[in-house]
Design a protein around this motif. Sequence first.
Motif, PDB file in Angstrom:
ATOM      1  N   ALA A 197       1.303   4.422  -3.166  1.00 52.24           N
ATOM      2  CA  ALA A 197       0.636   6.106  -2.860  1.00 52.24           C
ATOM      3  C   ALA A 197       1.444   6.353  -2.944  1.00 52.24           C
ATOM      4  O   ALA A 197       1.525   7.296  -3.499  1.00 52.24           O
ATOM      5  CB  ALA A 197       0.503   5.810  -0.790  1.00 52.24           C
TER       6      ALA A 197
ATOM      7  N   ARG B 101       1.240  -1.107  -0.031  1.00 54.53           N
ATOM      8  CA  ARG B 101      -0.521   0.081  -0.019  1.00 54.53           C
ATOM      9  C   ARG B 101       0.805   1.119   0.071  1.00 54.53           C
ATOM     10  O   ARG B 101       0.397   2.782  -0.438  1.00 54.53           O
ATOM     11  CB  ARG B 101      -1.236  -0.071   0.926  1.00 54.53           C
TER      12      ARG B 101
ATOM     13  N   ASP C 190       1.038   9.696  -5.514  1.00 55.51           N
ATOM     14  CA  ASP C 190       1.388  11.003  -5.583  1.00 55.51           C
ATOM     15  C   ASP C 190       2.595  10.968  -6.616  1.00 55.51           C
ATOM     16  O   ASP C 190       2.476  12.305  -6.934  1.00 55.51           O
ATOM     17  CB  ASP C 190       2.426  11.047  -4.180  1.00 55.51           C
TER      18      ASP C 190
END
Length: 261
Positions: free
Chosen positions: A248, A244, A252
């Motif tokens: 992320a 995860r 981003d």
Amino acid sequence: MQYLITHFSDFQLASLGSFFLHESVFFLSGLPFIYLERAGLLSKYKIQTKNNSLAAQEKCITRLLLYHIGVNLPLMIASYPFFRFMGMKSSLPFPSWKVVLSQIIFYFILEDFVFYWGHRILHTKWLYKHVHSVHHEYATPFGLTSEYAHPAEILFLGFATIIGPAITGPHLITLWLWMTLRVLETVEAHCGYHFPWSLSNFLPLYGGADFHDYHHRLLYTKSGNYSSTFVYMDWIFGTDKGYRKLKALKRDGVEEESKQT
């Protein structure tokens, strides 16, 4: 199905019929990914840039045929009396769609739970070294590697797949449907490609190839992502944190690039 029922015995359908169904679904769904990799087709959807050698792919297929005939088939034959005792039948009438659906859902939930803990146990030092490392010979998985494993692992994790039907004694048509769905899921999870039409893009809790490919890329002590079909067990026990976090960071990075353009 009526033709099969009238021309073959329950034993033949449940053991030999299940074996031939498994082999057909497995190889017909898995072989195309070897072709995609060798031909370089749809490479933009390939999760890893590395390709497996032809020798590695041939080794996988040869071992699979050996294990399927030497382990899977005898197991299907030997387990028939127990399934029969638990109430499995192939005769008409077929169960209602509600019964079939409820049993399939139950099988997925139970299989996820049992597989998760069995898979985590296989990532302990001794079991990984002597058993599970065989499956992880392929750090860049392709569809057929889903069932490439040590014979002991085939029996150990195979228990997660058959425990549901074993305790419910379903109609043979339900067992075949479960087998088909489970094979298609595990082949897709190991296929090495993440397509726009992949189920994980539409079902939030579905793992799929991107989720499981991460598991194969990392060292066995740090991989996480032990779940089978759905990812909630990893989420509950925090064994998907690395995955995860990586997702992320990628998200981003994409957002930052879009702001700059």
